[in-house]
Motif scaffolding. Structure first.
Motif, PDB file in Angstrom:
ATOM      1  N   LEU A   4     -70.973 -37.333  -9.318  1.00  0.00           N
ATOM      2  CA  LEU A   4     -70.520 -38.491 -10.101  1.00  0.00           C
ATOM      3  C   LEU A   4     -70.933 -39.807  -9.435  1.00  0.00           C
ATOM      4  CD1 LEU A   4     -66.930 -37.337 -11.148  1.00  0.00           C
ATOM      5  CD2 LEU A   4     -69.080 -37.073 -12.404  1.00  0.00           C
ATOM      6  N   GLY A   5     -72.038 -39.756  -8.703  1.00  0.00           N
ATOM      7  CA  GLY A   5     -72.557 -40.963  -8.076  1.00  0.00           C
ATOM      8  C   GLY A   5     -71.794 -41.426  -6.853  1.00  0.00           C
ATOM      9  N   GLN A   6     -70.919 -40.573  -6.311  1.00  0.00           N
ATOM     10  CA  GLN A   6     -70.088 -40.945  -5.171  1.00  0.00           C
ATOM     11  C   GLN A   6     -70.563 -40.231  -3.911  1.00  0.00           C
ATOM     12  OE1 GLN A   6     -67.058 -43.062  -5.353  1.00  0.00           O
ATOM     13  NE2 GLN A   6     -68.188 -43.620  -7.198  1.00  0.00           N
ATOM     14  N   ALA A   7     -70.500 -40.949  -2.771  1.00  0.00           N
ATOM     15  CA  ALA A   7     -70.840 -40.336  -1.487  1.00  0.00           C
ATOM     16  C   ALA A   7     -69.813 -39.255  -1.143  1.00  0.00           C
ATOM     17  CB  ALA A   7     -70.868 -41.401  -0.384  1.00  0.00           C
ATOM     18  N   ALA A   8     -70.244 -38.268  -0.379  1.00  0.00           N
ATOM     19  CA  ALA A   8     -69.365 -37.140  -0.049  1.00  0.00           C
ATOM     20  C   ALA A   8     -68.126 -37.590   0.719  1.00  0.00           C
ATOM     21  CB  ALA A   8     -70.144 -36.099   0.757  1.00  0.00           C
ATOM     22  N   TRP A   9     -68.262 -38.593   1.598  1.00  0.00           N
ATOM     23  CA  TRP A   9     -67.104 -39.016   2.369  1.00  0.00           C
ATOM     24  C   TRP A   9     -66.040 -39.647   1.477  1.00  0.00           C
ATOM     25  CZ3 TRP A   9     -65.453 -44.027   2.355  1.00  0.00           C
ATOM     26  CH2 TRP A   9     -66.363 -45.042   2.072  1.00  0.00           C
ATOM     27  N   ARG A  10     -66.462 -40.251   0.349  1.00  0.00           N
ATOM     28  CA  ARG A  10     -65.473 -40.797  -0.584  1.00  0.00           C
ATOM     29  C   ARG A  10     -64.687 -39.671  -1.256  1.00  0.00           C
ATOM     30  NH1 ARG A  10     -66.212 -46.223  -1.211  1.00  0.00           N
ATOM     31  NH2 ARG A  10     -68.281 -47.054  -0.693  1.00  0.00           N
ATOM     32  N   TRP A  11     -65.382 -38.590  -1.610  1.00  0.00           N
ATOM     33  CA  TRP A  11     -64.710 -37.435  -2.191  1.00  0.00           C
ATOM     34  C   TRP A  11     -63.703 -36.832  -1.212  1.00  0.00           C
ATOM     35  CZ3 TRP A  11     -64.325 -36.399  -7.055  1.00  0.00           C
ATOM     36  CH2 TRP A  11     -65.345 -36.767  -7.938  1.00  0.00           C
ATOM     37  N   LEU A  12     -64.009 -36.936   0.076  1.00  0.00           N
ATOM     38  CA  LEU A  12     -63.091 -36.429   1.094  1.00  0.00           C
ATOM     39  C   LEU A  12     -61.727 -37.114   0.973  1.00  0.00           C
ATOM     40  CD1 LEU A  12     -62.980 -34.554   3.638  1.00  0.00           C
ATOM     41  CD2 LEU A  12     -63.546 -36.581   4.992  1.00  0.00           C
ATOM     42  N   PHE A  13     -61.731 -38.426   0.823  1.00  0.00           N
ATOM     43  CA  PHE A  13     -60.477 -39.171   0.667  1.00  0.00           C
ATOM     44  C   PHE A  13     -59.822 -38.886  -0.678  1.00  0.00           C
ATOM     45  CE2 PHE A  13     -62.634 -41.746   3.934  1.00  0.00           C
ATOM     46  CZ  PHE A  13     -61.607 -41.879   4.855  1.00  0.00           C
ATOM     47  N   TYR A  14     -60.606 -38.822  -1.747  1.00  0.00           N
ATOM     48  CA  TYR A  14     -60.050 -38.561  -3.080  1.00  0.00           C
ATOM     49  C   TYR A  14     -59.317 -37.212  -3.114  1.00  0.00           C
ATOM     50  CZ  TYR A  14     -63.393 -42.170  -4.675  1.00  0.00           C
ATOM     51  OH  TYR A  14     -64.117 -43.321  -4.864  1.00  0.00           O
ATOM     52  N   ILE A  15     -60.001 -36.181  -2.652  1.00  0.00           N
ATOM     53  CA  ILE A  15     -59.457 -34.820  -2.775  1.00  0.00           C
ATOM     54  C   ILE A  15     -58.262 -34.616  -1.850  1.00  0.00           C
ATOM     55  CG2 ILE A  15     -59.971 -32.376  -2.426  1.00  0.00           C
ATOM     56  CD1 ILE A  15     -62.864 -33.001  -3.302  1.00  0.00           C
ATOM     57  N   GLU A  16     -58.406 -35.021  -0.596  1.00  0.00           N
ATOM     58  CA  GLU A  16     -57.314 -34.778   0.348  1.00  0.00           C
ATOM     59  C   GLU A  16     -56.085 -35.624   0.014  1.00  0.00           C
ATOM     60  OE1 GLU A  16     -59.969 -33.246   4.156  1.00  0.00           O
ATOM     61  OE2 GLU A  16     -59.090 -35.255   4.231  1.00  0.00           O
ATOM     62  N   GLY A  17     -56.294 -36.846  -0.433  1.00  0.00           N
ATOM     63  CA  GLY A  17     -55.152 -37.669  -0.856  1.00  0.00           C
ATOM     64  C   GLY A  17     -54.474 -37.107  -2.096  1.00  0.00           C
ATOM     65  N   GLY A  18     -55.259 -36.608  -3.038  1.00  0.00           N
ATOM     66  CA  GLY A  18     -54.693 -36.024  -4.248  1.00  0.00           C
ATOM     67  C   GLY A  18     -53.870 -34.778  -3.971  1.00  0.00           C
ATOM     68  N   VAL A  19     -54.345 -33.932  -3.067  1.00  0.00           N
ATOM     69  CA  VAL A  19     -53.599 -32.732  -2.689  1.00  0.00           C
ATOM     70  C   VAL A  19     -52.257 -33.114  -2.068  1.00  0.00           C
ATOM     71  CG1 VAL A  19     -53.563 -30.753  -1.121  1.00  0.00           C
ATOM     72  CG2 VAL A  19     -55.630 -31.279  -2.417  1.00  0.00           C
ATOM     73  N   THR A  20     -52.252 -34.141  -1.244  1.00  0.00           N
ATOM     74  CA  THR A  20     -51.011 -34.602  -0.613  1.00  0.00           C
ATOM     75  C   THR A  20     -49.972 -35.009  -1.651  1.00  0.00           C
ATOM     76  OG1 THR A  20     -52.131 -35.348   1.401  1.00  0.00           O
ATOM     77  CG2 THR A  20     -50.017 -36.378   0.895  1.00  0.00           C
ATOM     78  N   ILE A  21     -50.391 -35.728  -2.667  1.00  0.00           N
ATOM     79  CA  ILE A  21     -49.461 -36.185  -3.713  1.00  0.00           C
ATOM     80  C   ILE A  21     -48.849 -34.993  -4.445  1.00  0.00           C
ATOM     81  CG2 ILE A  21     -49.299 -37.418  -5.907  1.00  0.00           C
ATOM     82  CD1 ILE A  21     -51.473 -39.332  -4.805  1.00  0.00           C
ATOM     83  N   LEU A  22     -49.657 -34.006  -4.798  1.00  0.00           N
ATOM     84  CA  LEU A  22     -49.154 -32.839  -5.527  1.00  0.00           C
ATOM     85  C   LEU A  22     -48.156 -32.042  -4.682  1.00  0.00           C
ATOM     86  CD1 LEU A  22     -52.441 -31.578  -7.248  1.00  0.00           C
ATOM     87  CD2 LEU A  22     -50.531 -32.785  -8.311  1.00  0.00           C
ATOM     88  N   VAL A  23     -48.481 -31.826  -3.417  1.00  0.00           N
ATOM     89  CA  VAL A  23     -47.589 -31.062  -2.540  1.00  0.00           C
ATOM     90  C   VAL A  23     -46.287 -31.822  -2.307  1.00  0.00           C
ATOM     91  CG1 VAL A  23     -47.310 -30.111  -0.219  1.00  0.00           C
ATOM     92  CG2 VAL A  23     -49.480 -29.829  -1.430  1.00  0.00           C
TER      93      VAL A  23
END
Length: 497
Positions: A213-232
């Motif tokens: 989606l045009g995003q650098a991999a390190w940005r996805w690192l923050f998106y995914i790990e932060g999202g998992v934290t919210i759900l848990v």
């Protein structure tokens, strides 16, 4: 600095002032029955069932702590995949982005634990903190410059601050002195898991999400790990207990037993049941020299452990690519987890702390010396195992501090938070101990860590000797006193050394 109380026949107990008078009366009768009418061996089965029930609920803290450390340290994994280049960081800007987190972290720890003691709802406060920092972690992935990442990291520390001292305080409200160090280790294994499996998780994201989606991999690192934290965190609201007197999902009998067993273990003294006020706990902690001594010693200890945030960078000095480097980060932390379990279990069993702490720090200093003397890959990788286990000694230390202030819950809340917050000054200093121009040997960094561990070991050793002297004085007072009411401390009280 743990306090140890010899077992004596329990006296009738008074309940804390609960909001429901009927509940107070009912539970008071139940507790007195448990304390005086039921032989200890007949309580074993109900107590084991209660512990299993609480342990099962508390086990989610392991997951929460793992996510806490992952969200705090994912910046070090992002660094391996273009984080600094994309945000145009140079000089000490990366170190500043690391250290600014601890400004908010230090500022909010004591207020956070005082608020937790006052509100008495950790099942709400802890997950709310998680949701907040998870959202900030997601927003960190949207930053485009140095200013943006510094602001995000500052508020990340602000949101994370109440979490760790909060969960340590929560554990201390449910478990006895000979149970607490092992439970702290079980929860704190999150730090080992975050370093081990967080690196594996980061490796998968950084390897597979580049330019999605045009995003650098390190940005996805923050998106995914932060999202998992919210759900848990949302799930945790329905799992975590509050304190024994106000947890909704235990029976009246279990509530009575939970309070009774801590009372007999000396946690439930009059100050526990008559509710030492939050402000009184703050005053008592701030006026106690032991609290300040431990806090300053902890600052040096954490400075000596500053390699934690730079662990992927130290693994990278072995000369492998990003994926292999992150995979190599995992085994040392698995080893550290095993050492932590063994050390804290044995420490609980023997009710001794300082000598096990010394053993851990000595092995850590040996690791630093190996890394100073050689660039051999095998030797340096072995040294990473010995470095990682230093955290096992720190967990023994946390159990020691909890037991030292076991009879004073409000003071204990402040002492835990103050030690952890002032200790984080060591992390602020440690962020600048590993500049890139000192690599790949980082000899000066290792020397600083050796000195820091030496100072902390010496300071805790001073307190160890101080407590031994106090114990001898307490024993002399007990033998010479004519009236038992003249003894200041409860009969049988001793500091664990």
């Amino acid at each position: 600095m743990q306090a140890y109380m010899l077992r004596f026949p329990p006296s009738p107990l008074r309940m804390p002032n609960l909001s429901d008078p009927a509940a107070v009366d009912t539970t008071k009768v139940t507790i007195n029955d448990l304390s005086t009418s039921i032989p200890c061996h007949e309580r074993d089965d109900p107590e084991r069932r209660l512990l299993r029930k609480i342990d099962l609920r508390m086990s989610i803290l392991l997951i929460l702590h793992t996510l806490n450390l992952i969200d705090r340290t994912n910046i070090s994994n992002a660094r391996l995949q273009g984080f600094e280049q994309d945000l145009h960081l140079h000089g000490q800007q990366y170190a500043t982005a690391l250290s600014v987190l601890f400004v908010g972290y230090i500022a909010m720890q004591v207020p956070g634990n005082l608020f937790l003691h006052w509100l008495e709802r950790p099942s709400v406060i802890i997950p709310t903190c998680m949701i907040t920092w998870g959202l900030i972690s997601v927003l960190t992935g949207t930053t485009t410059n140095y200013t943006g990442v510094v602001v995000a990291r500052f508020f990340l520390g602000f949101a994370e601050a109440p979490f760790f001292p909060g969960i340590i305080f929560l554990i201390s409200k449910w478990y006895k002195r000979d149970e607490i160090a092992l439970r702290i280790t079980l929860v704190s294994c999150g730090s080992f898991l975050s370093s081990a499996f967080g690196s594996l998780f980061a490796s998968a994201i950084l390897h597979g999400m580049q330019d999605k989606l045009g995003q650098a991999a390190w940005r996805w690192l923050f998106y995914i790990e932060g999202g998992v934290t919210i759900l848990v965190a949302i799930c945790a609201m329905f799992v975590l207990p509050d304190f024994p007197h106000n947890t909704r999902w235990i029976t009246p009998e279990e509530r009575a037993l939970a309070i009774s067993r801590l009372a007999q273990d000396s946690y439930g003294n009059s100050d526990e049941f008559e509710k030492q006020t939050t402000l009184q706990g703050l005053r008592d902690a701030l006026s106690d020299r032991k609290v300040w001594w431990f806090s300053i010693a902890a600052m040096f200890q954490i400075a000596g452990q500053s390699f934690f945030t730079y662990f992927p960078t130290l693994c990278a000095t072995l000369g492998y690519d990003t994926t292999v480097t992150l995979l190599l980060c995992a085994p040392p932390w698995v080893f550290a987890c095993i050492v932590a379990f063994a050390l804290t279990w044995y420490s609980d069993m023997k009710q001794k702390r300082y000598k096990y702490f010394v053993v851990s720090n000595t092995l850590g200093a040996l690791a630093f010396i190996i890394s100073i003397l050689t660039m051999n890959k095998t030797a340096r990788y072995i040294s990473l195992f010995l470095m990682a286990q230093v955290f096992a000694g720190y967990l023994v230390l946390l159990g020691w501090i909890n037991n030292t202030f076991a009879r004073e819950p409000a003071k204990r809340a402040v002492a835990i938070a103050l030690m952890n917050s002032l200790g984080q000054i060591g992390n602020v200093i440690g962020s600048y101990v590993w500049p890139s121009n000192w690599g790949p040997t980082y000899r000066y960094s290792y020397v600083i860590c050796i000195v820091a561990l030496g100072v902390s070991t010496g300071m805790f050793g001073g307190m160890h000797l101080y407590f031994k002297r106090l114990n001898k004085q307490i024993e002399r007072d007990e033998l010479s006193v004519k009236d038992i009411k003249e003894v200041q401390d409860p009969i049988g009280f001793r500091y664990v050394v």
